[in-house]
Design an enzyme around this catalytic site. Structure first.
Site, PDB file in Angstrom:
ATOM      1  CG  ASP A  48      73.133  49.943  54.934  1.00 47.49           C
ATOM      2  OD1 ASP A  48      72.004  50.406  54.636  1.00 47.49           O
ATOM      3  OD2 ASP A  48      73.370  48.725  54.893  1.00 47.49           O
ATOM      4  CD1 TRP A  49      67.966  52.576  58.662  1.00 50.25           C
ATOM      5  CD2 TRP A  49      67.095  53.117  56.678  1.00 50.25           C
ATOM      6  NE1 TRP A  49      66.700  53.031  58.886  1.00 50.25           N
ATOM      7  CE2 TRP A  49      66.132  53.373  57.673  1.00 50.25           C
ATOM      8  CE3 TRP A  49      66.761  53.382  55.349  1.00 50.25           C
ATOM      9  CZ2 TRP A  49      64.864  53.879  57.390  1.00 50.25           C
ATOM     10  CZ3 TRP A  49      65.494  53.886  55.067  1.00 50.25           C
ATOM     11  CH2 TRP A  49      64.567  54.134  56.082  1.00 50.25           C
TER      12      TRP A  49
END
Ligand code: NOJ
Length: 754
Positions: free
Chosen positions: A284-285
């Protein structure tokens, strides 16, 4: 080189699940490329920078970004879009970089690209995987003609605490429903052939137990038993994988102190080795960089090594692989074959998408102008929106409204186009949305509108006018709830009552004593027990997308009968969370008698106001003739469960027939009820249809000491219209013990209708 060869060999080994093993041509291409690539070029493939911001797509593609592409320093971009723009960007990669490896373009298409359809929780409320599949397919068409290859959906995190704002993005509290919806979305996005027309790569997220964050606080830790992890959280991931999802995303959070992005046992051990997943695992980011904040890595190089060892192929937005993986390798050369593996997964995915054969396969400047919010796409969104509406209560058959009624519409959400389209709007535009107010004005002559109060303001100066309008009308639609920005990422809320001045508005309108229909909008279940008790009729209408208003008007005016079902219970109070219909029995089950010492709160009634599976209709339905084709089955066998359902009402309507099971006596306590099948079916007045569920003994397995155990003994079955509206019961027996290799709730029950 040796790494490349080993990889090609492993890639060719058939893996469990449905994804076809790589073809010999793909494996050969990957082997050849890996042999030619420098370490920098390999790490480049693992780098996914943001090409823009969510609200300003493409805005970061500048001269420096293009240079990096030329150097082979980028494998994928997210937050980009546009057929011509992406064609030009791809051209740089495939004409100006040394190895001409095409880029992968990604974006969050969560509930539509331009044609926004109901938010995922609302889509789950349709209890209609085919409607979801149609929406995902339509979104894939719009996404792929815009030059994009990859969406970060489906989000399959099971969530039992609506304080977590991201419940809006998932399918609710149940692992079986979640699995069915994960499959529908994955197949809708990808079809059976990723290299076919108008596909987009799906991404099952957020691998780990993101939906179980403590107290519903986004990004916080999850701490759950192995049994819950395997029985409740994992099924939808497994189902998505088996449906062929080409990518997975690791979650931000940790499970009991192990951040998923560094969880080798889960990602490499379970997802890769046990389940046989050979697509891309993306972080994820910035989640790789955040391993430092988690306190499991001291330096970015250590964070990079941890994530790589765990099996994370691509670094979203953080740039840690790009900047630090090389130094990690210098320190520990044993990472090199892991890099080859990761790059192999990325190249294989590009090959499966057909990008080596035609890097411009996606993106169609001409069709991009014609397919967006086209009439057929709107029709799909409207059908889904109608199906998502849940009729919670309808005392005195207040609904549907007479077309001659003088209607007062009260509440600012009734005309909030921005909220209608939801929070993940991709390329959606609020001007595409038709609000409830706009739709009603075209369908009824006597509509008065008073905003009264809004979700984001405590200003009550409009309440008096709303009360006057309610007094003058035959019926008032009291439209309240949360706006689009109250739910979603980092939108956890401790208080689930109505925000802003809406509670005072609702109380004042209800106090008129005139007929009121409560229309609740928003991305999560709210705790509004007193309003639900006071209003004679109420609907949960979520955030329904561009066709929000017309779909709601169809329901309110009786042009369609509601049949949506709650994918999460509506709680009485945030203080009672988390909760689920599928709880364990406990030694002292909750008892209404407060003199008994039982599993409940003294200051709160037991259970939700309306539970999982609840939803009414304008028709009524009778269930009869529940029969089983066998009384006893072996652990590898199935039993057919048939029930007759009759529309005993006066209008054509859909019913959602639900099958629940319980194992009443087992080596470990089993939930009081677990969904194991459902079918939404249309019935004309007086019509009877027979629904048959083919349930396998494997679907009754439970997680015990690292295995799926099928224990001999009795299984109770319950068939009904909701988890708390069981109309018929039966039982069968499993003759001997056995073992399964699949999460029980990931196995979908075949249903036939005669
Ligand atoms: C963070 C979110 O958690 C994830 O779901 C999303 O796909 C990425 N940002 C990219 O926008």
């Amino acid at each position: 080189m040796a790494g490349g060869f080993a990889l090609a060999t492993t890639l060719l080994t058939p893996r469990p699940g449905r994804a076809a093993p790589p073809t010999a041509a793909h494996a050969q291409r990957i082997k050849t490329l890996l042999a030619r690539m420098t370490l920098d070029e390999k790490i480049g493939q693992m780098h996914q920078p943001a090409g823009g911001r969510q609200k300003a797509l493409n805005s970061k593609i500048d001269a420096a970004a293009l240079d990096l592409v030329r150097q082979g320093g980028v494998g994928s971009y997210l937050h980009v879009a546009g057929a011509q723009f992406l064609r030009d960007l791809q051209k740089v990669a495939v004409e100006e970089s040394r190895l001409k490896i095409p880029l992968l373009f990604a974006i969050d298409v969560i509930h539509g690209f331009r044609t926004l359809y109901p938010v995922p929780l609302a889509m789950a409320a349709t209890f209609d995987p085919e409607a979801y599949r149609a929406c995902a397919r339509m979104a894939a068409v719009e996404t792929s003609v815009s030059g994009l290859h990859w969406t970060f959906a489906p989000m399959v995190d099971v969530a039992r605490d609506p304080r977590w704002g991201r419940v809006v993005e998932g399918a609710g509290e149940d692992p079986y429903l979640g699995s069915a919806m994960a499959v529908a979305q994955t197949e809708g996005f990808q079809t059976k052939d990723l290299a076919g027309r108008d596909t987009v790569l799906a991404c099952v997220k957020h691998f780990g137990a993101y939906g179980a964050v403590a107290g519903g606080r986004d990004y916080d830790s999850a701490d759950l038993s192995e049994r819950t992890l395997n029985e409740v959280v994992m099924p939808a991931f497994h189902a998505g994988k088996t449906a062929g999802a080409g990518s997975f995303m690791t979650a931000f959070n940790d499970i009991g102190g192990v951040p998923t992005t560094a969880n080798a046992a889960l990602v490499r051990g379970q997802l890769r080795d046990k389940w046989g997943f050979d697509g891309i695992v993306v972080s994820d980011w910035n989640a790789i960089a955040e391993l430092i904040a988690h306190g499991v890595a001291e330096t970015p190089a250590q964070a990079a090594a941890l994530a790589l060892k765990a099996g994370v192929d691509m670094d979203m937005a953080g740039g840690v692989y790009a900047a630090h993986l090389k130094s990690a390798v210098a320190e520990d050369p044993s990472l090199l074959p892991l890099i080859d593996q990761a790059v192999g997964h990325i190249l294989l995915t590009k090959a499966r998408l057909g990008l080596f054969d035609d890097p411009y396969r996606f993106g169609d400047v001409a069709r991009e102008k014609t397919v967006m919010v086209s009439a057929p796409h709107r029709a799909i969104a409207r059908d889904a929106a109608r199906k998502a509406v849940v009729l919670l209560k309808n005392d005195g058959a207040l609904l549907p409204l007479a077309k001659t009624a003088k209607v007062a519409v009260v509440g600012a959400l009734a005309d909030d186009a921005r909220s209608a389209i939801g929070s993940w709007k991709a390329r959606g535009e609020e001007t595409d949305a038709v609000t409830l107010l706009a739709a009603l004005k075209t369908r009824l002559s006597g509509v008065t509108y008073v905003p009264g109060a809004a979700p984001r303001s405590d200003d009550l100066s409009g309440v008096a006018a709303a009360v006057e309008a309610a007094k003058a009308a035959d019926v008032t639609l009291l439209v309240v709830g949360e706006d689009f920005d109250h739910s979603a990422e980092s939108r956890s809320r401790a208080d689930l009552s109505l925000p802003g001045g809406q509670k005072a508005l609702a109380d004042a309108v209800l106090a008129t004593g005139k007929p009121v229909v409560l229309v609740v909008m928003g991305g999560r279940p709210l705790a509004i027990p007193d309003l639900l008790a006071k209003a004679p009729a109420s609907l949960m209408t979520w955030l329904l997308g561009v066709e929000s208003g017309p779909a709601l008007a169809d329901i309110l005016l009786g042009e369609a009968s509601p049949a949506g079902r709650l994918p999460m219970g509506l709680p009485r109070d945030a203080g009672g969370l988390p909760e689920t219909y599928a709880h364990y029995p406990t030694g002292r089950p909750a008892n209404p008698d407060l003199a008994q010492d039982t599993a409940r709160y003294h200051d709160l009634d037991i259970g939700p106001v309306y539970p999982f599976g609840h939803g009414l209709s304008y028709a009524s339905f009778a269930y009869s003739d529940l029969t089983l084709d066998k009384a006893t089955i072996g652990p590898n066998d199935t039993v057919s469960v048939t029930v007759a359902v009759t529309n005993t009402g006066k209008v054509a309507a859909d019913e959602v027939v639900q099958l629940y099971m319980r194992d009443p006596l087992a080596a470990v306590a089993r939930p009081v009820k677990e969904l194991r099948g459902f079918r939404r079916l249309a019935l004309k007045p007086g019509e009877t249809r027979r629904v048959t569920f083919k349930l396998a003994a494997r679907q009754c397995a439970f997680w015990e000491a690292g295995r799926w155990r099928i224990q001999k003994g009795k299984i109770e079955l319950m068939v009904g219209a909701s988890s708390d509206d069981i109309r018929a019961r039966a039982a069968f027996a499993i003759s001997v013990d056995g073992w399964s290799d699949t999460p029980a709730a990931a196995l979908l029950t075949p249903v036939t209708v005669a």
